[in-house]
Structures are given as C-alpha cells and as structure tokens.
Design a protein around this motif. Structure first.
Motif, mmCIF file in Angstrom:
data_model
loop_
_atom_site.group_PDB
_atom_site.id
_atom_site.type_symbol
_atom_site.label_atom_id
_atom_site.label_comp_id
_atom_site.label_asym_id
_atom_site.label_seq_id
_atom_site.Cartn_x
_atom_site.Cartn_y
_atom_site.Cartn_z
ATOM 1 N N TYR A 93 0.834 -1.206 0.000
ATOM 2 C CA TYR A 93 0.000 0.000 0.000
ATOM 3 C C TYR A 93 0.868 1.255 0.000
ATOM 4 O O TYR A 93 0.603 2.213 -0.720
ATOM 5 C CB TYR A 93 -0.936 -0.055 1.213
ATOM 6 C CG TYR A 93 -1.560 1.245 1.629
ATOM 7 C CD1 TYR A 93 -2.081 2.151 0.699
ATOM 8 C CD2 TYR A 93 -1.661 1.571 2.989
ATOM 9 C CE1 TYR A 93 -2.666 3.341 1.112
ATOM 10 C CE2 TYR A 93 -2.239 2.756 3.397
ATOM 11 C CZ TYR A 93 -2.730 3.643 2.460
ATOM 12 O OH TYR A 93 -3.301 4.822 2.866
ATOM 13 N N LEU A 132 -5.526 7.751 -5.360
ATOM 14 C CA LEU A 132 -6.231 6.530 -4.926
ATOM 15 C C LEU A 132 -7.748 6.738 -4.851
ATOM 16 O O LEU A 132 -8.392 6.413 -3.843
ATOM 17 C CB LEU A 132 -5.680 6.049 -3.575
ATOM 18 C CG LEU A 132 -4.189 5.658 -3.544
ATOM 19 C CD1 LEU A 132 -3.760 5.251 -2.144
ATOM 20 C CD2 LEU A 132 -3.887 4.510 -4.509
ATOM 21 N N SER A 135 -9.861 8.443 -1.924
ATOM 22 C CA SER A 135 -10.341 7.676 -0.765
ATOM 23 C C SER A 135 -9.883 8.285 0.558
ATOM 24 O O SER A 135 -8.850 8.929 0.641
ATOM 25 C CB SER A 135 -9.867 6.224 -0.872
ATOM 26 O OG SER A 135 -8.475 6.183 -1.081
ATOM 27 N N GLY A 137 -8.481 7.919 4.118
ATOM 28 C CA GLY A 137 -7.750 7.164 5.127
ATOM 29 C C GLY A 137 -7.475 8.077 6.299
ATOM 30 O O GLY A 137 -8.072 9.156 6.419
ATOM 31 N N SER A 164 -14.756 11.646 -4.124
ATOM 32 C CA SER A 164 -14.205 10.485 -3.436
ATOM 33 C C SER A 164 -14.960 9.196 -3.724
ATOM 34 O O SER A 164 -16.177 9.188 -3.882
ATOM 35 C CB SER A 164 -14.260 10.743 -1.921
ATOM 36 O OG SER A 164 -13.831 9.601 -1.217
ATOM 37 N N ARG A 168 -10.927 4.367 2.522
ATOM 38 C CA ARG A 168 -9.777 3.693 1.901
ATOM 39 C C ARG A 168 -9.595 2.314 2.529
ATOM 40 O O ARG A 168 -9.156 2.184 3.668
ATOM 41 C CB ARG A 168 -8.507 4.527 2.063
ATOM 42 C CG ARG A 168 -7.340 3.940 1.262
ATOM 43 C CD ARG A 168 -6.133 4.837 1.294
ATOM 44 N NE ARG A 168 -6.423 6.150 0.717
ATOM 45 C CZ ARG A 168 -5.630 7.218 0.854
ATOM 46 N NH1 ARG A 168 -4.527 7.124 1.538
ATOM 47 N NH2 ARG A 168 -5.964 8.374 0.304
ATOM 48 N N HIS A 170 -7.517 0.052 2.135
ATOM 49 C CA HIS A 170 -6.151 -0.353 2.496
ATOM 50 C C HIS A 170 -5.883 -0.127 3.983
ATOM 51 O O HIS A 170 -4.926 -0.653 4.528
ATOM 52 C CB HIS A 170 -5.121 0.462 1.717
ATOM 53 C CG HIS A 170 -5.381 0.571 0.243
ATOM 54 N ND1 HIS A 170 -6.430 1.277 -0.286
ATOM 55 C CD2 HIS A 170 -4.705 0.061 -0.805
ATOM 56 C CE1 HIS A 170 -6.398 1.211 -1.596
ATOM 57 N NE2 HIS A 170 -5.368 0.472 -1.953
ATOM 58 N N SER A 175 -9.733 3.454 8.433
ATOM 59 C CA SER A 175 -10.363 4.386 7.493
ATOM 60 C C SER A 175 -11.824 4.628 7.888
ATOM 61 O O SER A 175 -12.312 5.753 7.789
ATOM 62 C CB SER A 175 -10.263 3.864 6.057
ATOM 63 O OG SER A 175 -11.155 2.804 5.845
#
Ligand SMILES: [Zn+2]
Length: 283
Positions: A93, A132, A135, A137, A164, A168, A170, A175
């Motif tokens: 990531y 990304l 997103s 996070g 958005s 996120r 990941h 998140s």
C-alpha cells in the motif's frame, strides 16, 4: 510501351500516422463531441457545448475556487503510516500511495489550507480523486479535522469540496474510524456557531457521503454529479429492487431534498461568497 508502375497508392504513406499529441482533444461523455482540450480547460473543465462537468484535479479546483495565489496549504507533507502493513496483489500500500503522488497534485487525497474566496477568508479543503480514487484514510481524516479546528479557532467558514470513492480499504477499520472522527469535529464547529459549506462533485460516494460530505449547513452539488453510498449493483444485490435511472445524480437528490442546490462550476465562487455573507460569516 512500358507498363506504368504508378499505382493508385502512390503518394500515400503506409507508415503509421503520427499520433495526435496527447491531451489536445477530448471526447465529451455528455454530448459525445470531440472538443479542443484548451477550450474545455479555459471553460473551467466544463463542456462548452452541453455543460458536462469534467472531473478536475485538486490544483485546478483551487484555481477555479480561490482568489489567485491566496491558498496557504497546511499539513502538505502528511503521508500514511500504513497501519495494517497492507499489500494488495503483491504491491505494498505504501508503494501505491507513493506512486499516486505522480498522478495527483499533492501527497494525499485532500489538500487543506486557508484561502480567500471573492475576498472572504475561509478554511478550504479540496479532495483529489487522482490520489487513490480520493479515498479517505487516516491522513484525509486528520487533515480535515485540522481544517475544521482551525475554522473554529479563527472563526472562519469551512468549505469542503468532495470527490471520493469512499473509505480507503487499504486502512481497514482505521479508514472507517475517520467517518466518526470528521463528524465529531464538525459537530464542534456547529456548536461554536461555525458555518460549513459542503460542495459535492463527481463522484462523492461511500464513507465520505455517509459522513462529512452530507453534514454541511449548506450542501451544494455540481450538475449531474454521482452522489451516493453504495453503487446501483450492490443495492440491487442487497434489496433486490431496481432503482430508477439517475437516482444517484445531483438533480434527483435535489428533487428529493438531500441537497440544497445545484450550482454550475462557473458560479461556485459567487454562490459561496453569497452564502458566507448571508450567514454572517464575512471575515
Ligand atoms: Zn458536451
């Protein structure tokens, strides 16, 4: 008489044509016309033929919204700590986030800072879909909270422009925690009598829609923006009901009371300035 060797193809080259320089032309998804990129850019990334609003990068958004040269970014170098040490399809990531810096304007999916809009001082937060998928996070949450706290401290209106794909993944539950964190900070802004103007652009979905984006005192959307929580397919698979076409677009949401107004990109600056004055938050 010698046979002519001239063929009908003489003068034509079989060499591959030179490619059109990248970015010179763009096809409008709205009216399907091929447009001169420069004409679109000069029109704030809106199709001059049909008013289709293209997605814009964070730097262009700041340019279109803030008075020239007034945006003072804070926390520009905050990057993810990768709390889960997450990898996806063999790529870490952290490496993905680093690579995303090349396609985005900044080092994360949101830029925050103080700016002026038609002479009115504001705290401005602009999301960047190129990082990304815009997103959210921990860094997005933290920067948004910092902007909100600064808005409280300096008694400034907060303007957030969302773009958005949601939380996120990941960062897993970290998140999702940002949904509560940003909402709690906005509740404090509300308690202090502050003004929050939320601008929804294409797309505003998932955990961002389900938290701060929908908490504005005034919620503005750009025309035809996709705004929703889950996508149509997920909804169908869950509730087995086909929802009407366009049910996640700005116009439908306005009709059903989810947002307050739809504003053309070229009018956003004036409309935000008018709202600030109307709410008595002129600095
Ligand atoms: Zn068009």
């Amino acid at each position: 008489m010698a046979k002519s060797t001239k063929s009908q193809w003489d003068g034509f080259s079989l060499k591959p044509r030179k490619e059109m320089p990248k970015g010179l032309w763009v096809k409008c998804p709205g009216c399907e016309q091929t447009l001169f990129q420069k004409a679109v850019t000069e029109n704030m990334d809106v199709c001059p033929q049909c008013n289709y609003h293209f997605r814009v990068s964070a730097d262009a958004r700041i340019k279109y919204l803030a008075d020239e040269g007034t945006f003072e970014q804070i926390l520009a170098n905050l990057v993810t700590a990768d709390p889960l040490d997450f990898s996806y399809k063999g790529t870490k990531y952290k490496e993905r986030a680093k690579a995303a810096e090349k396609t985005a304007f900044g080092k994360e999916a949101i830029l925050v800072g103080k700016a002026f809009i038609k002479g009115r001082a504001v705290m401005l937060a602009v999301m960047d879909f190129n990082f990304l998928g815009g997103s959210m996070g921990a860094v997005v949450g933290e920067k948004l909270v910092a902007a909100t706290e600064k808005a409280i401290e300096e008694s400034l209106p907060l303007v957030v422009v969302s773009a958005s794909g949601g939380a996120r993944m990941h960062e897993g539950v970290v998140s999702l925690g940002q949904m509560a964190k940003t909402s709690a900070a906005l509740a404090k802004l509300d308690d202090s009598g502050g003004l929050f103007i939320s601008v929804l652009t294409d797309p505003t979905t998932g955990g961002v829609t389900a938290s701060f984006a929908m908490l504005g005192d005034v919620i503005i959307a750009e025309p035809q923006a996709l705004i929703g929580f889950a996508g149509p397919r997920t909804i169908y698979q869950t509730i087995k009901i086909e929802l009407p076409e366009g049910f996640q677009r700005s116009e439908f949401l306005l009709e059903h009371g989810f947002i307050d107004m739809i504003v053309h990109r070229k009018d956003l600056r004036s409309e935000i300035a008018r709202l600030i004055d109307y709410c008595g938050k002129k600095s």
